[in-house]
Design an enzyme around this catalytic site. Structure first.
Site, PDB file in Angstrom:
ATOM      1  N   ASN A   9      35.947  38.238  48.450  1.00  0.00           N
ATOM      2  CA  ASN A   9      37.034  39.212  48.404  1.00  0.00           C
ATOM      3  C   ASN A   9      36.627  40.226  47.348  1.00  0.00           C
ATOM      4  O   ASN A   9      36.670  39.937  46.160  1.00  0.00           O
ATOM      5  CB  ASN A   9      38.352  38.513  48.025  1.00  0.00           C
ATOM      6  N   LYS A  11      37.975  42.944  46.472  1.00  0.00           N
ATOM      7  CA  LYS A  11      39.085  43.625  45.783  1.00  0.00           C
ATOM      8  C   LYS A  11      38.792  45.132  45.698  1.00  0.00           C
ATOM      9  O   LYS A  11      38.193  45.680  46.621  1.00  0.00           O
ATOM     10  CB  LYS A  11      39.338  42.969  44.418  1.00  0.00           C
ATOM     11  N   HIS A  96      47.649  37.804  49.311  1.00  0.00           N
ATOM     12  CA  HIS A  96      46.931  37.579  48.050  1.00  0.00           C
ATOM     13  C   HIS A  96      47.925  37.748  46.897  1.00  0.00           C
ATOM     14  O   HIS A  96      48.806  38.616  46.956  1.00  0.00           O
ATOM     15  CB  HIS A  96      45.758  38.558  47.912  1.00  0.00           C
ATOM     16  N   GLU A  98      47.676  39.137  44.148  1.00  0.00           N
ATOM     17  CA  GLU A  98      47.710  40.485  43.565  1.00  0.00           C
ATOM     18  C   GLU A  98      48.640  41.392  44.373  1.00  0.00           C
ATOM     19  O   GLU A  98      49.274  42.301  43.830  1.00  0.00           O
ATOM     20  CB  GLU A  98      46.282  41.050  43.463  1.00  0.00           C
ATOM     21  N   GLU A 168      44.886  29.574  45.838  1.00  0.00           N
ATOM     22  CA  GLU A 168      44.411  30.316  44.679  1.00  0.00           C
ATOM     23  C   GLU A 168      45.427  30.194  43.547  1.00  0.00           C
ATOM     24  O   GLU A 168      46.422  30.945  43.520  1.00  0.00           O
ATOM     25  CB  GLU A 168      44.229  31.801  45.041  1.00  0.00           C
ATOM     26  N   GLY A 174      40.191  35.363  38.153  1.00  0.00           N
ATOM     27  CA  GLY A 174      39.585  36.336  37.255  1.00  0.00           C
ATOM     28  C   GLY A 174      39.658  35.953  35.784  1.00  0.00           C
ATOM     29  O   GLY A 174      39.405  36.769  34.907  1.00  0.00           O
ATOM     30  N   SER A 213      38.091  31.891  40.062  1.00  0.00           N
ATOM     31  CA  SER A 213      36.899  31.641  39.241  1.00  0.00           C
ATOM     32  C   SER A 213      35.953  30.632  39.897  1.00  0.00           C
ATOM     33  O   SER A 213      35.371  29.783  39.226  1.00  0.00           O
ATOM     34  CB  SER A 213      37.296  31.202  37.836  1.00  0.00           C
TER      35      SER A 213
HETATM   36  P1  13P Z   1      37.897  35.461  41.092  1.00  0.00           P
HETATM   37  O1  13P Z   1      36.863  34.675  41.866  1.00  0.00           O
HETATM   38  O2  13P Z   1      37.377  36.733  40.527  1.00  0.00           O
HETATM   39  O3  13P Z   1      38.615  34.597  40.110  1.00  0.00           O
HETATM   40  O4  13P Z   1      39.002  35.918  42.177  1.00  0.00           O
HETATM   41  C1  13P Z   1      39.507  34.982  43.041  1.00  0.00           C
HETATM   42  C2  13P Z   1      40.307  35.665  44.082  1.00  0.00           C
HETATM   43  O5  13P Z   1      41.366  36.210  43.806  1.00  0.00           O
HETATM   44  C3  13P Z   1      39.764  35.717  45.439  1.00  0.00           C
HETATM   45  O6  13P Z   1      40.692  36.195  46.357  1.00  0.00           O
END
Ligand code: 13P
Length: 254
Positions: A9, A11, A96, A98, A168, A174, A213
């Site tokens: 992903n 982002k 997601h 976010e 997640e 992150g 992560s």
């Molecule tokens: P990270 O791997 O950067 O922690 O992000 C995970 C994520 O949100 C994947 O959709």
């Protein structure tokens, strides 16, 4: 047997140059994994056409990071599942954290996105997971069950035959704070158990990815867990060597 799936992903990241280099570097690892593990990248909408041109003919699949509930019309700024399908997307991430957080998307709205994606031939990747506070209050499964229930209510349990779930934990995204393999396995197995209360066969078959992560170091142990069927990878999916190592970890556990 569930086939592992490793999905990037991206982002809000990438340039024409970095996308070209990354996709070109991932074609060979995806081809090598073919038959054992599936590999996909979910890209910002503006790059999807480029990814299609670069990845067509390889085993690398691609998808979007979100998708609108409408197929067309006066919805400024949105991306229709029909358009995403036309550009060769296999997957669409929906819900997601976010987007749930920054765009105030409710579970009911996410369920509509899931439905729209599926109705137009995309495989929705439904993200679920708890915040740090909810984790500390031991409310992880309450949160996840309600996120899943919104989809079951709208689309039915059988819809998970053509969907992917990604667990997640928000506190792990992150932050470098990966859920331990034990925590992740226990949540994945509870997700499967919850789905099994509706349909045991569907629960057994659905791919449940771990995200948060997930990197070259943490992936091998995570993917060795019985109910973890691969990863949804953010930061580490932007670096070809790291993402390749994660793909190899999935193949090793296939
Ligand atoms: P990270 O791997 O950067 O922690 O992000 C995970 C994520 O949100 C994947 O959709």
């Amino acid at each position: 047997m569930r086939k592992p799936l490793v999905m990037g992903n991206w982002k809000l990241n990438g340039t024409k140059e970095s996308v070209t280099a990354l996709v070109n570097a991932l074609k060979a690892p995806a081809d090598k994994a073919a038959g054992k593990a599936e590999v996909a990248v979910c890209a910002p909408a503006v790059f999807i056409g480029m990814v299609e041109q670069l990845a067509t003919g390889s085993s690398l699949k691609w998808g979007s990071e979100d998708c609108d509930i409408h197929t067309q019309g006066a919805y400024t700024g949105e991306n229709s599942p029909v358009m995403l399908k036309e550009f060769g997307c296999t997957y669409a991430i929906v819900g997601h954290s976010e987007r749930r957080d920054y765009h105030k998307e409710s579970s009911e709205y996410v369920a509509q996105k899931y439905q729209a994606a599926q109705a137009n031939g995309l495989i929705p990747v439904l993200c679920v997971g708890e915040s740090e506070k909810e984790f500390e209050e031991k409310r992880t499964m309450d949160v996840i069950r309600s996120e899943l229930k919104a989809v079951i209510d709208l689309c039915g349990i059988q819809s998970f035959e053509k969907a992917v779930i990604a667990y997640e934990p928000i506190w792990a995204i992150g932050t470098g704070k990966t859920a331990t393999p034990e925590i992740a396995q226990s949540v994945h197995s509870e997700i499967r158990a919850y789905l099994a209360t509706f349909d045991a066969a569907v629960a057994e078959k659905v791919q449940i990815l771990y995200g948060g992560s997930c990197n070259a170091k943490t992936a091998p142990e995570l993917f060795a867990q019985k109910d973890i069927d691969g990863g949804l990878v953010g930061g580490a999916s932007l670096k070809a060597p790291d993402f390749t190592a994660i793909i190899e970890a999935a193949v090793a556990n296939a």
